[in-house]
Enzyme design. Sequence first.
Site, PDB file in Angstrom:
ATOM      1  N   ASP A 160      12.523 -41.867 -21.317  1.00 27.65           N
ATOM      2  CA  ASP A 160      13.253 -41.607 -20.074  1.00 27.65           C
ATOM      3  C   ASP A 160      14.080 -42.837 -19.681  1.00 27.65           C
ATOM      4  O   ASP A 160      13.985 -43.881 -20.353  1.00 27.65           O
ATOM      5  CB  ASP A 160      12.215 -41.255 -18.991  1.00 27.65           C
ATOM      6  CG  ASP A 160      12.750 -40.248 -17.998  1.00 27.65           C
ATOM      7  OD1 ASP A 160      13.973 -40.111 -17.898  1.00 27.65           O
ATOM      8  OD2 ASP A 160      11.931 -39.606 -17.296  1.00 27.65           O
ATOM      9  N   ASP A 221      16.836 -32.408 -14.014  1.00 24.59           N
ATOM     10  CA  ASP A 221      15.542 -31.778 -14.292  1.00 24.59           C
ATOM     11  C   ASP A 221      15.516 -30.321 -13.855  1.00 24.59           C
ATOM     12  O   ASP A 221      16.005 -29.986 -12.762  1.00 24.59           O
ATOM     13  CB  ASP A 221      14.427 -32.478 -13.499  1.00 24.59           C
ATOM     14  CG  ASP A 221      14.189 -33.889 -13.974  1.00 24.59           C
ATOM     15  OD1 ASP A 221      14.869 -34.338 -14.909  1.00 24.59           O
ATOM     16  OD2 ASP A 221      13.317 -34.543 -13.377  1.00 24.59           O
TER      17      ASP A 221
HETATM   18  C1  GLA Z   1      12.478 -37.681 -15.014  1.00 32.77           C
HETATM   19  C2  GLA Z   1      12.660 -36.759 -16.199  1.00 32.77           C
HETATM   20  C3  GLA Z   1      11.672 -35.627 -16.135  1.00 32.77           C
HETATM   21  C4  GLA Z   1      10.249 -36.163 -16.091  1.00 32.77           C
HETATM   22  C5  GLA Z   1      10.105 -37.128 -14.922  1.00 32.77           C
HETATM   23  C6  GLA Z   1       8.787 -37.854 -14.948  1.00 32.77           C
HETATM   24  O1  GLA Z   1      12.827 -37.070 -13.802  1.00 32.77           O
HETATM   25  O2  GLA Z   1      13.960 -36.283 -16.272  1.00 32.77           O
HETATM   26  O3  GLA Z   1      11.816 -34.763 -17.241  1.00 32.77           O
HETATM   27  O4  GLA Z   1       9.970 -36.797 -17.304  1.00 32.77           O
HETATM   28  O5  GLA Z   1      11.132 -38.133 -14.938  1.00 32.77           O
HETATM   29  O6  GLA Z   1       8.642 -38.740 -13.897  1.00 32.77           O
END
Ligand code: GLA
Length: 433
Positions: A160, A221
């Site tokens: 990430d 997300d």
């Molecule tokens: C980000 C990512 C998500 C998830 C969260 C975890 O928002 O895009 O897919 O992994 O972090 O905190």
Amino acid sequence: MAMKLVASVFILAVASFCQALENGLMRTPPMGWLAWERFRCNVDCKNDPQNCISENLFMEMADYLVTNGWKDLGYVYVNIDDCWTAKKRDAKGRLVPDPERFPHGIKALADYVHSKGLKLGIYGDLGIYTCGGYPGTKLNQIELDASTFAEWGVDMLKLDGCYSSAWYQAKGYPRMTRALNATGRHIAYSCSWPAYRGGLPPQVNYTLLSNICNLWRNYVDIQDSWDSVLSIVDWFSNHQDVLQPQAGPGHWNDPDTLIIGNFGLSEEQSRSQMALWTILAAPLLLSTDLRTISQSSKEILQNKLMIKINQDPLGIQGRRILQEKSYIEVFQRPLSCSASALVFFSRRTDMPYHYTTSLAKLNYTQNAIYEVQDVYTGEMISGLKITDKFTVVINPSGVVMWYLYPIMYLDQPFSFLNQFYKSETKKFYPFPL
Ligand code: GLA
């Protein structure tokens, strides 16, 4: 002079070769289970032991993948997301799992998952912290973390990008590729880099990404709602000229997990998400509770023809080929052996819509007779010519999905396919399941 030129071309070639990810993995989009959308950063094992991020949750999901038919269909990754580590690294600077929630450690979890014929994915974050506030991977910790993951027997890394800058990411993501290569273990690499840079050129260099990552999150997300699915579909369709050519065997766009089986989608909407993700050649990563998933959601996710289309070996991402009257859209994906998939998608919210068209109107030019199978009902339509009109009835927020393939070329009387067709008189399906 000529020698110098040859030498510098050679050095350039070696340099770009060394940059590339050398794992040979994910020739088709990955399939499996990923914790985040459904289980988030629930670390409260005292009050919610069944649903907190702990080794038990991953072991249980692994059990269900095997016993409920998922693994046999290709859903093999069991992926940990954020919030698995302790709040601090150990004395040697290594990431450690939370000792209460993962008392046996990640190596033991990987061994368990492997003993079931599955693969383990893990999560890291290039930056100071993960998005959930756990220790991130700083630039000078990249090699250490890669070798820790390899020692544990991890099969996939999602890296990430919270708490890091554009500069940091440009340094860090390719550096992790080199570090993973150097471990000698084949670890699939999912990069969230583009999602942090707006997902589009010039901020995002997709040529580089497809060299150094197996998949990448392009956009925001997913949340447990139809609105969220729609916004992702819109973004991917609106930017398909940029995104579609980037996908292929070993390197995929990732519109995020499937939320089918959770709380936000109706049955029609669930069918739509599955069909549209399949057209997009997207990873099929379930983020749902496999212990309680309903039979109808399971049927959508376990549809064999759907999975065959998603996993087509050509690995060509599909496109939205038509938008009509602001509420009907048609998507198409070319498949191997001259087959293709069509999705007729309705954004209406009133009643089933009767949509009449022909293959010719959908840009089919091959003068052939097609055999069509409805992916959800299994119904067959035989003998469809490109100029034949047909009507599909599409439910509100729903789809009709077709798998189609030519069985006879009308302008090539001596083709190999035609000989088969004649001898088997219409009963012949060249690509049986
Ligand atoms: C980000 C990512 C998500 C998830 C969260 C975890 O928002 O895009 O897919 O992994 O972090 O905190």
